[in-house]
Scaffold this motif. Structure first.
Motif, PDB file in Angstrom:
ATOM      1  N   THR A 160       2.950   3.638   2.570  1.00 41.17           N
ATOM      2  CA  THR A 160       2.137   4.948   2.779  1.00 41.17           C
ATOM      3  C   THR A 160       3.580   6.006   2.883  1.00 41.17           C
ATOM      4  N   ASN A 161       3.492   7.124   2.195  1.00 36.80           N
ATOM      5  CA  ASN A 161       4.264   8.135   2.140  1.00 36.80           C
ATOM      6  C   ASN A 161       5.106   8.385   3.608  1.00 36.80           C
ATOM      7  N   ASP A 162       4.226   8.329   4.747  1.00 35.02           N
ATOM      8  CA  ASP A 162       4.844   8.802   6.204  1.00 35.02           C
ATOM      9  C   ASP A 162       5.612   7.405   6.660  1.00 35.02           C
ATOM     10  N   GLY A 178       3.701   2.061  -6.516  1.00 36.32           N
ATOM     11  CA  GLY A 178       4.481   3.276  -6.968  1.00 36.32           C
ATOM     12  C   GLY A 178       5.741   2.749  -7.652  1.00 36.32           C
ATOM     13  N   GLN A 204       8.976   5.349  -6.476  1.00 35.19           N
ATOM     14  CA  GLN A 204       9.064   5.759  -5.038  1.00 35.19           C
ATOM     15  C   GLN A 204      10.519   6.462  -5.054  1.00 35.19           C
ATOM     16  N   ARG A 261      -2.122  18.048  -3.138  1.00 37.03           N
ATOM     17  CA  ARG A 261      -0.805  17.665  -2.506  1.00 37.03           C
ATOM     18  C   ARG A 261      -0.056  19.024  -2.221  1.00 37.03           C
ATOM     19  N   GLY A 292       4.668  13.839  -0.038  1.00 38.44           N
ATOM     20  CA  GLY A 292       3.622  13.788  -1.082  1.00 38.44           C
ATOM     21  C   GLY A 292       3.875  14.716  -2.139  1.00 38.44           C
ATOM     22  N   TRP A 331       4.836  13.759  -7.557  1.00 37.51           N
ATOM     23  CA  TRP A 331       4.156  13.088  -8.083  1.00 37.51           C
ATOM     24  C   TRP A 331       4.546  11.738  -8.030  1.00 37.51           C
ATOM     25  N   THR A 332       3.815  10.813  -7.531  1.00 36.54           N
ATOM     26  CA  THR A 332       3.654   9.249  -7.851  1.00 36.54           C
ATOM     27  C   THR A 332       2.424   8.771  -8.138  1.00 36.54           C
ATOM     28  N   VAL A 375       0.608   8.207  -4.581  1.00 42.40           N
ATOM     29  CA  VAL A 375      -0.005   9.489  -4.071  1.00 42.40           C
ATOM     30  C   VAL A 375      -1.381   9.874  -4.824  1.00 42.40           C
ATOM     31  N   ARG A 376      -1.331   9.484  -6.343  1.00 41.77           N
ATOM     32  CA  ARG A 376      -2.235   9.948  -6.949  1.00 41.77           C
ATOM     33  C   ARG A 376      -3.306   8.926  -7.744  1.00 41.77           C
TER      34      ARG A 376
END
Length: 520
Positions: free
Chosen positions: A45-47, A90, A94, A190, A206, A209-210, A213-214
């Protein structure tokens, strides 16, 4: 998330969850198709991203061993890691920068426009700009590209202001902070950018764009995506009629499994995709799958690259703001009077301390000259060269039978020589970049070759004639009618533009073909 049966004959199997694979998975599942998406890396995840170059290098990069040969500066400087590609959901997105220029018409007709360039295997793409244009529009709108379709421009950071003032002083006209695939303001669920530097180590917010996330979340939401991570594809299998009917892979427990498929799409990267095709050799394809032309792995390209650093009396803080929100397009033209064919972009780049020191070390090696310039970090502006390189048949990916990976398979061998046109282009770009910084008072400039390449294409080039390429204009293999390639390896030539937007356009067009919306 569904878990389809290994013997389910209705699924489409996609190998690789990066830009191409993630986009194709979203398109197909939203149209009601069942998809198994195999990804060799993890689902982060992004976090969970850490804004640390060393962490990113060990967690987000494809670090499997490769062997290399050739005289290209990148291979000589980085023989163990000649290419930077992401691993995980991703993919390389990433760690990507976010610039999204389009290809130009002449770049799709290099054989016709450039003529016969000694030692180069130039080729015309089996399509023109009108074929791709509507898909460029779709991709730009979906990712929220700045400067396009009413989206606002990215604010200028200090690195760009130095760059733009130098460009203006030299009489350039075509420079801006984008098009850029990061939200300037909240869009599509986002957030807007917080202008955080170092997000080439993963964007925690986020805003960039990747497919992580989408596209991947939207594909999961359909209930028709079976995403299997930590699964390394080993071979593609064929049925008695010669059609792809499955993918053999190793699951997270180390167990070899085979997923049955109605269609297979490979979206690995320009190294792993040809490797998978070569490892899938069988009785009817003794030299590798889809390789009757002997072109699988050949014509590997990665852009002409290099850096110019401008060191100034006053602070610049190039690391603040979006990493690469600055592009100059005046030199992205075909003007042989400059001493080379094709063109190049100059692009701002916010280097992290590790990358900055690596570049300096390649020039100054060690001692006072090196340490003094390391201390100039906050007073340095930086730009990157991104130019069209010449495709050569012997620049290629093959299997190194003398070395094996953890699964007992041969590792990729990458041979890369530098074409004289590439060297001439880089020298011209170095001169212009140096002049740009000197025009705004640089005390000193540093020229450096590139870091391991993040732009990798070719190796399954597209063509209208099965004898001169691996796939057709839709990425469908000439030799295997239900086997597709959905990554940058299909590029017939590299062009000068950063490749991601063109890849997205090609994959949207491929999805329309698979769904029967366009024919060919």
């Amino acid at each position: 998330m569904n878990r389809f049966n290994l013997d389910d004959e209705d699924v489409v199997v996609i190998v690789g969850a990066g830009a191409g694979g993630g986009t194709l998975a979203m398109r197909l599942t939203q149209a009601g198709r069942k998809v198994v998406l195999l990804e060799a890396g993890k689902y982060r995840t992004n976090d969970s991203f850490v804004n640390n170059e060393a962490w990113a290098g060990s967690h987000l990069i494809w670090n499997d061993p490769r062997t290399t040969s050739g005289d290209h500066p990148d291979v000589l400087a980085f023989p163990g890691v000649p290419a930077t590609m992401g691993r995980g959901v991703g993919g390389t997105l990433q760690i990507w920068t976010g610039l999204t220029p389009r290809l130009k018409a002449h770049e799709l007709r290099t054989r016709s426009v450039y003529g016969d360039v000694d030692g180069a295997g130039l080729a015309d793409w089996p399509m023109d700009l009108d074929d791709i244009a509507p898909y460029y529009e779709r991709a730009e709108q979906e990712i929220g590209t700045s400067h396009r379709h009413g989206r606002p421009p990215m604010p200028a950071n200090n690195n760009y202001k130095v760059f733009a003032n130098g460009a203006k002083a030299l009489g350039y006209r075509l420079y801006a902070t984008g098009p850029y695939a990061t939200n300037v303001e909240p869009f599509d669920g986002r957030p807007g950018t917080i202008q955080d530097g170092f997000n080439m180590q993963g964007d925690r917010t986020g805003a960039k764009w990747t497919t992580l996330v989408r596209e991947i979340p939207r594909a999961i939401a359909t209930g028709l995506l079976d995403l299997r991570t930590d699964c390394q594809a080993l071979t593609i299998t064929l049925d008695a009629a010669g059609r792809a009917d499955g993918v053999v892979y190793v699951d997270p427990d180390g167990v070899r499994r085979r997923q049955r498929a109605s269609v297979v799409a490979i979206a690995g990267n320009a190294i792993e995709t040809p490797r998978l095709l070569l490892m899938s050799a069988e009785r009817r394809h003794p030299h590798g799958l889809a390789n009757s032309s002997d072109l699988v792995g050949r014509y590997y390209t990665r852009h002409v690259t290099g850096y110019v650093l401008g060191h100034f009396e006053r602070p610049v803080h190039m690391n603040r703001g979006e990493n690469m929100a600055g592009i100059l397009a005046d030199e992205a033209k075909h003007e042989p009077a400059r001493g080379f064919v094709g063109g190049y972009y100059l692009e701002t780049v916010g280097l992290g301390p590790v990358a900055y020191a690596t570049l300096l070390e390649s020039v100054h090696r060690e001692g006072p000259a090196f340490t003094e310039r390391v201390e100039w970090y906050s007073h340095t502006a930086a730009l990157w060269i991104c130019g069209e390189d010449m495709p050569m048949p012997d620049n290629r990916v093959t299997l190194d039978e003398s070395a094996r990976d953890d699964f007992g398979n041969p590792i990729p061998h990458i041979h890369l020589d530098q074409h004289p046109n590439d060297a001439a282009m880089r020298n011209h770009a170095w001169d212009r970049g140096t002049a740009l910084y000197e025009a705004v008072g640089a005390l000193e400039t540093t020229r450096a070759y590139g870091l391991p390449s993040g732009h990798n294409h070719g190796t399954t080039r597209m063509s209208a004639d099965p004898n001169t390429g691996v796939v057709d204009e839709f990425g469908r293999c000439h030799d295997v009618p239900n086997l597709y390639v959905s990554d940058c390896s299909v590029f017939a030539t590299s062009a000068a533009a950063n490749p991601t937007l063109t890849l997205l356009a090609l994959v949207h067009r491929q999805a329309d073909h698979l769904l029967g919306i366009v024919s060919g």
